[in-house]
Enzyme design. Structure first.
Site, PDB file in Angstrom:
ATOM      1  CG  ASP A   8      -4.915   6.954  -9.136  1.00 31.80           C
ATOM      2  OD1 ASP A   8      -4.144   6.530  -8.248  1.00 31.80           O
ATOM      3  OD2 ASP A   8      -4.720   6.316 -10.275  1.00 31.80           O
ATOM      4  CG  ASP A 129       5.381   5.252 -12.157  1.00 29.16           C
ATOM      5  OD1 ASP A 129       5.047   4.030 -11.629  1.00 29.16           O
ATOM      6  OD2 ASP A 129       5.027   6.371 -12.026  1.00 29.16           O
TER       7      ASP A 129
END
Length: 257
Positions: A8, A129
């Site tokens: 990330d 998500d």
């Protein structure tokens, strides 16, 4: 079962968020390129990158870092985060990214998803998500009215190659994947599903093997790799990659898009 490391990116650094909260980020490395090379050296056959800045901005931001990673490794790289138009997708694919992951666009712009699947066949996947079963968008900062299962069915009908399912409440928490949610979603679609969020141990990964018959054929691992709770080499050896040849080439992990 494919084990895919997550990298990330926030401000050009390798970080991990806790439950998608940007204010609760932890920096693990100032050099994401070296992190990527480390995972490949340990056996990763694919890398999953999330452009956290891009997820908030609505367009790719860490492009230079992503390009540097692509040039430094010999395995396919997939990227999610802020890919909400054809220009953003084309930009990343042009610098060597193999697979683009759509998130917010999957909720807000179905014609775009359909067009991209046609324009870039086998290179578009969708990251779903969810928070309490509802789909989150715009870098997990907003929650939509649609459920994860409903969106998965819609995306399958539009021709996407796979779904990456992230349980936000599990992401970065090391509390284990949400197997019930994964089972629910996978049982309603005929395309492959990748698990993401909460993996804390090799035992968690092994527990996902029971969902393989439903189409859950991979798992994204993030924080557990960085804390040392999971050894990538040992995880790959434990779950095996025996079905890798059966996995479509456009699969990967958690997306903030």
């Amino acid at each position: 079962m494919n084990v895919i490391p997550a990298i990330d990116l926030l401000d050009g650094r390798c970080v991990r968020l806790y439950q998608g909260d940007y204010a609760r980020s932890q920096v693990y490395s100032e050099n994401p390129v070296e992190v990527a090379k480390q995972w490949v050296d340990q056996g990763a056959s694919r890398l999953h990158l999330v452009d956290l800045d891009g997820a908030k901005a609505g367009h790719p931001v860490n492009t230079k870092t992503i390009e540097a990673i692509v040039q430094a490794v010999s395995v396919p790289v997939e990227v999610g985060g802020g890919l909400r138009d054809k220009e953003g997708v084309s930009q990343l694919l042009s610098v060597g990214v193999q697979y683009a992951i759509l998130g917010t666009a999957a909720v807000e712009d179905h014609p775009l998803v359909e067009h991209l699947c046609s324009e870039f066949p086998d290179r578009i996947i969708v990251g779903i998500d969810a928070r309490n079963g509802q789909v989150a968008t715009r870098g997990w900062l907003e929650t939509s009215e649609i459920t994860a299962t409903q969106l998965a069915q819609q995306m399958a009908n539009l021709g996407v190659s796979a779904i990456i399912y992230t349980d936000i409440h599990r992401d970065g928490t090391l509390t284990g994947p949400n197997r019930d949610a994964l089972r629910e979603l996978a049982s309603h679609v005929s395309i492959p599903v990748i698990a993401s969020g909460g993996v804390s141990s090799i035992t968690d990964l092994l527990s996902l093997l029971a969902l393989e018959p439903l189409g859950v054929i991979g798992a994204i691992v993030g924080r557990a790799l960085y804390t040392g709770d999971v050894s990538l080499k040992e995880a790959i050896q434990a779950v095996g990659q025996g079905r890798l040849q059966d996995i479509p080439p456009d699969l990967g992990s958690s997306s903030l898009a």
